[in-house]
Design a protein around this motif. Structure first.
Motif, PDB file in Angstrom:
ATOM      1  N   LEU A   1     -81.186 -59.810-123.730  1.00 42.32           N
ATOM      2  CA  LEU A   1     -81.143 -58.667-122.808  1.00 42.32           C
ATOM      3  C   LEU A   1     -80.364 -57.492-123.399  1.00 42.32           C
ATOM      4  O   LEU A   1     -80.775 -56.339-123.257  1.00 42.32           O
ATOM      5  CB  LEU A   1     -80.535 -59.087-121.470  1.00 42.32           C
TER       6      LEU A   1
ATOM      7  N   ILE B   1     -82.530 -55.818-126.061  1.00 45.16           N
ATOM      8  CA  ILE B   1     -83.547 -54.970-125.432  1.00 45.16           C
ATOM      9  C   ILE B   1     -82.904 -53.680-124.929  1.00 45.16           C
ATOM     10  O   ILE B   1     -83.423 -52.590-125.147  1.00 45.16           O
ATOM     11  CB  ILE B   1     -84.249 -55.717-124.284  1.00 45.16           C
ATOM     12  N   HIS B   2     -81.766 -53.803-124.268  1.00 48.37           N
ATOM     13  CA  HIS B   2     -81.068 -52.623-123.752  1.00 48.37           C
ATOM     14  C   HIS B   2     -80.751 -51.653-124.892  1.00 48.37           C
ATOM     15  O   HIS B   2     -80.992 -50.457-124.789  1.00 48.37           O
ATOM     16  CB  HIS B   2     -79.776 -53.031-123.049  1.00 48.37           C
TER      17      HIS B   2
ATOM     18  N   ILE C   1     -82.002 -53.561-114.418  1.00 47.49           N
ATOM     19  CA  ILE C   1     -82.514 -54.466-115.442  1.00 47.49           C
ATOM     20  C   ILE C   1     -84.037 -54.430-115.477  1.00 47.49           C
ATOM     21  O   ILE C   1     -84.647 -54.459-116.545  1.00 47.49           O
ATOM     22  CB  ILE C   1     -82.002 -55.905-115.205  1.00 47.49           C
ATOM     23  N   ALA C   2     -84.666 -54.318-114.316  1.00 50.96           N
ATOM     24  CA  ALA C   2     -86.128 -54.245-114.274  1.00 50.96           C
ATOM     25  C   ALA C   2     -86.631 -53.025-115.040  1.00 50.96           C
ATOM     26  O   ALA C   2     -87.630 -53.098-115.755  1.00 50.96           O
ATOM     27  CB  ALA C   2     -86.616 -54.210-112.829  1.00 50.96           C
TER      28      ALA C   2
ATOM     29  N   LEU D   1     -86.357 -53.736-118.817  1.00 47.16           N
ATOM     30  CA  LEU D   1     -87.417 -54.629-119.283  1.00 47.16           C
ATOM     31  C   LEU D   1     -88.775 -53.931-119.269  1.00 47.16           C
ATOM     32  O   LEU D   1     -89.579 -54.122-120.188  1.00 47.16           O
ATOM     33  CB  LEU D   1     -87.447 -55.905-118.444  1.00 47.16           C
TER      34      LEU D   1
ATOM     35  N   PHE E   1     -89.095 -51.628-122.259  1.00 49.40           N
ATOM     36  CA  PHE E   1     -89.289 -52.354-123.507  1.00 49.40           C
ATOM     37  C   PHE E   1     -90.734 -52.831-123.659  1.00 49.40           C
ATOM     38  O   PHE E   1     -91.288 -52.804-124.743  1.00 49.40           O
ATOM     39  CB  PHE E   1     -88.336 -53.546-123.568  1.00 49.40           C
ATOM     40  N   SER E   2     -91.344 -53.241-122.564  1.00 50.31           N
ATOM     41  CA  SER E   2     -92.693 -53.787-122.657  1.00 50.31           C
ATOM     42  C   SER E   2     -93.769 -52.691-122.681  1.00 50.31           C
ATOM     43  O   SER E   2     -94.916 -52.977-122.963  1.00 50.31           O
ATOM     44  CB  SER E   2     -92.968 -54.736-121.485  1.00 50.31           C
TER      45      SER E   2
END
Length: 76
Positions: free
Chosen positions: A18, A21-22, A67-68, A71, A74-75
């Motif tokens: 996580l 990704i952040h 957090i959503a 994510l 990133f995707s």
């Protein structure tokens, strides 16, 4: 799609992922709202057992959209 189940044994690996990704998503963002420190605090609260269940649930609710967004960015 395969779903994986993680336990507290995996907490260190999930935390690292996580934060990786952040860092990738917000690398050039000077906004303190997106600081690594803020994200790591939230990730720690999510992954660690906080004795005060009401406090933990308030924290989880307030940061879950944060957090959503990380994510989702990133995707994309």
């Amino acid at each position: 799609m395969d779903l994986k189940r993680y336990t507290h044994v995996d907490a260190g690996d999930v935390r690292s992922l996580l934060l990786y990704i952040h860092d990738d998503v917000y690398a050039d963002d000077p906004d303190a709202l997106h600081s690594r420190e803020r994200c790591s605090y939230f990730v720690d609260v999510l992954l660690l057992e906080v004795p005060d269940i009401e406090r933990r649930n308030r924290i989880r609710k307030s940061y879950s959209s944060y957090i959503a967004r990380i994510l989702a960015s990133f995707s994309a």
